[in-house]
Scaffold this motif. Structure first.
Motif, PDB file in Angstrom:
ATOM      1  N   ALA A  78      -4.715  10.204   3.604  1.00 40.89           N
ATOM      2  CA  ALA A  78      -4.416   9.466   1.492  1.00 40.89           C
ATOM      3  C   ALA A  78      -2.463   9.342   2.574  1.00 40.89           C
ATOM      4  O   ALA A  78      -2.300   8.578   1.301  1.00 40.89           O
ATOM      5  N   SER A  79      -1.990   9.915   2.584  1.00 45.15           N
ATOM      6  CA  SER A  79      -0.554  10.002   3.765  1.00 45.15           C
ATOM      7  C   SER A  79      -0.877   8.273   4.208  1.00 45.15           C
ATOM      8  O   SER A  79       0.717   7.422   4.300  1.00 45.15           O
ATOM      9  N   GLN A  80      -1.183   7.949   4.254  1.00 43.29           N
ATOM     10  CA  GLN A  80      -1.460   6.875   5.256  1.00 43.29           C
ATOM     11  C   GLN A  80      -1.624   5.429   4.175  1.00 43.29           C
ATOM     12  O   GLN A  80      -1.086   4.815   3.851  1.00 43.29           O
ATOM     13  N   LEU A  81      -3.105   6.141   3.096  1.00 45.68           N
ATOM     14  CA  LEU A  81      -2.654   4.816   2.165  1.00 45.68           C
ATOM     15  C   LEU A  81      -1.324   4.920   1.415  1.00 45.68           C
ATOM     16  O   LEU A  81      -1.449   3.342   0.961  1.00 45.68           O
ATOM     17  N   ASP A  82      -0.950   5.868   1.395  1.00 43.06           N
ATOM     18  CA  ASP A  82       0.662   5.609   0.921  1.00 43.06           C
ATOM     19  C   ASP A  82       1.060   4.900   1.303  1.00 43.06           C
ATOM     20  O   ASP A  82       2.211   4.293   0.832  1.00 43.06           O
ATOM     21  N   GLU A  83       1.180   4.328   2.499  1.00 39.71           N
ATOM     22  CA  GLU A  83       2.439   3.517   3.328  1.00 39.71           C
ATOM     23  C   GLU A  83       1.467   2.820   2.814  1.00 39.71           C
ATOM     24  O   GLU A  83       2.493   1.341   2.838  1.00 39.71           O
ATOM     25  N   LEU A  84       0.807   2.158   2.683  1.00 38.54           N
ATOM     26  CA  LEU A  84      -0.215   1.078   2.268  1.00 38.54           C
ATOM     27  C   LEU A  84       0.537   0.508   0.996  1.00 38.54           C
ATOM     28  O   LEU A  84       0.991  -0.621   0.696  1.00 38.54           O
ATOM     29  N   ILE A  85       0.673   1.864  -0.129  1.00 36.48           N
ATOM     30  CA  ILE A  85       1.485   1.609  -1.278  1.00 36.48           C
ATOM     31  C   ILE A  85       2.963   0.227  -0.770  1.00 36.48           C
ATOM     32  O   ILE A  85       3.702   0.349  -1.837  1.00 36.48           O
ATOM     33  N   ALA A  86       3.374   1.346  -0.120  1.00 33.59           N
ATOM     34  CA  ALA A  86       4.308   1.127   0.047  1.00 33.59           C
ATOM     35  C   ALA A  86       4.740   0.018   0.670  1.00 33.59           C
ATOM     36  O   ALA A  86       6.175  -1.189   0.394  1.00 33.59           O
ATOM     37  N   ALA A  87       3.905  -0.368   1.358  1.00 35.10           N
ATOM     38  CA  ALA A  87       3.821  -1.899   1.770  1.00 35.10           C
ATOM     39  C   ALA A  87       4.002  -3.107   0.874  1.00 35.10           C
ATOM     40  O   ALA A  87       4.840  -4.364   0.939  1.00 35.10           O
ATOM     41  N   ARG A  88       3.175  -2.906  -0.013  1.00 35.31           N
ATOM     42  CA  ARG A  88       2.999  -3.772  -0.933  1.00 35.31           C
ATOM     43  C   ARG A  88       4.183  -3.930  -2.403  1.00 35.31           C
ATOM     44  O   ARG A  88       4.091  -4.361  -2.901  1.00 35.31           O
ATOM     45  N   ARG A  89       5.158  -3.185  -1.714  1.00 31.89           N
ATOM     46  CA  ARG A  89       6.544  -3.296  -2.637  1.00 31.89           C
ATOM     47  C   ARG A  89       6.754  -4.539  -2.525  1.00 31.89           C
ATOM     48  O   ARG A  89       7.448  -5.174  -3.145  1.00 31.89           O
ATOM     49  N   TRP A  90       6.589  -5.039  -1.071  1.00 30.76           N
ATOM     50  CA  TRP A  90       7.204  -6.769  -0.872  1.00 30.76           C
ATOM     51  C   TRP A  90       6.842  -7.840  -2.331  1.00 30.76           C
ATOM     52  O   TRP A  90       7.669  -8.235  -2.358  1.00 30.76           O
ATOM     53  N   ASP A  91       5.529  -7.940  -2.309  1.00 33.96           N
ATOM     54  CA  ASP A  91       5.064  -8.569  -3.710  1.00 33.96           C
ATOM     55  C   ASP A  91       5.286  -8.931  -4.788  1.00 33.96           C
ATOM     56  O   ASP A  91       5.419  -9.416  -5.406  1.00 33.96           O
ATOM     57  N   LEU A  92       5.941  -7.147  -5.142  1.00 31.53           N
ATOM     58  CA  LEU A  92       7.400  -7.393  -6.451  1.00 31.53           C
ATOM     59  C   LEU A  92       8.416  -8.942  -6.005  1.00 31.53           C
ATOM     60  O   LEU A  92       9.223  -8.020  -7.212  1.00 31.53           O
ATOM     61  N   TYR A  93       9.367  -8.763  -5.176  1.00 31.94           N
ATOM     62  CA  TYR A  93      10.229  -9.265  -4.907  1.00 31.94           C
ATOM     63  C   TYR A  93       9.790 -10.849  -4.315  1.00 31.94           C
ATOM     64  O   TYR A  93       9.094 -10.849  -3.607  1.00 31.94           O
ATOM     65  N   THR A  94      10.950 -11.838  -4.576  1.00 32.23           N
ATOM     66  CA  THR A  94      11.362 -12.832  -4.470  1.00 32.23           C
ATOM     67  C   THR A  94      11.966 -12.927  -3.124  1.00 32.23           C
ATOM     68  O   THR A  94      11.825 -14.252  -1.995  1.00 32.23           O
TER      69      THR A  94
END
Length: 237
Positions: A78-94
């Motif tokens: 579950a903690s490893q999947l949390d890192e996946l979500i954190a990486a997806r923050r790049w998609d939020l910005y330009t």
């Protein structure tokens, strides 16, 4: 493509793959359903909180994805999947990726991490982790390059260097690091191979991009429908 791969997998493996792939869909689309980064952050945080509940073995919030996910996922993963979500923050910005290392880390923590967790839950041993992550990262690269025109249309800066030579080099580097026949790896039992099916197009598409990198900018990365069906069929053996 992931869901096609999941449906080509044995029925028992789908119980693991489908919740994970559905989770990934929810997380990957969260940044794109709003033009407001703060709202996107809140959506991603909702999924991070759900993973925290799973990791702490607490009752998980009710959702069509979280409930089956909690049935197959255990705390360390579950903690490893949390890192996946954190990486997806790049998609939020330009903002562009900071450098090549940042871009490669994004691919590893999204596609690479997801493939490893899927395979591990199906019985893959940690000795196979690096090879599986490499395959998942290469698969993520192919999907990312195929999405470049759409990302640019949405105002993103997907590539550090979008020139044809640099794009070809990305594909060649991934091919150089491409793992060998993973089905022969002692740490990957037959059941765990189901998690690798999603890479059925990866190598030929990397070779296509290496030969003709202009396909990326033109939005022409892809195989014929016939070749896709044949390769998917062969990937199940």
């Amino acid at each position: 493509d992931r869901f096609a791969a999941a449906m080509a997998a044995p029925v028992a493996a789908r119980r693991v793959l489908l919740p994970l792939y559905a989770f990934n869909v929810e997380v990957s689309r969260a940044p794109w359903v709003t033009s407001e980064p703060m709202i996107g952050e809140m959506r991603l945080q909702w999924w991070r909180d759900a993973l925290e509940e799973i990791g702490a073995a607490r009752p998980v919030r009710r959702h069509e994805v979280t409930v089956p996910l909690a049935e197959v996922l255990h705390a360390p993963l579950a903690s490893q999947l949390d890192e996946l979500i954190a990486a997806r923050r790049w998609d939020l910005y330009t903002d562009a990726f900071e450098d090549t290392a940042h871009f490669q880390d994004y691919l590893k923590k999204t596609g690479g991490r997801l493939m490893w967790i899927s395979a591990h839950l199906l019985g893959a041993h940690v000795t196979a982790a690096s090879a599986i992550v490499a395959l998942g990262s290469a698969t993520a690269l192919v999907r990312f390059l195929a999405a470049v025109p759409d990302l640019e249309a949405r105002g993103r800066i997907p590539l550090i260097d979008g020139r044809k030579g640099a794009v070809a080099e990305l594909a060649k580097t991934a091919l150089a690091a491409y793992p060998g026949r993973l089905r022969d790896h002692a740490g990957i039992p037959r059941k765990a191979r189901a998690a690798l099916i999603e890479a059925w197009q990866t190598r030929p598409l990397l070779e296509q991009i290496a030969r003709a990198p202009e396909r990326v900018a033109e939005g022409r990365v892809g195989l014929s429908e016939f070749e896709k069906r044949v390769r998917l069929f062969l990937a199940t053996f």
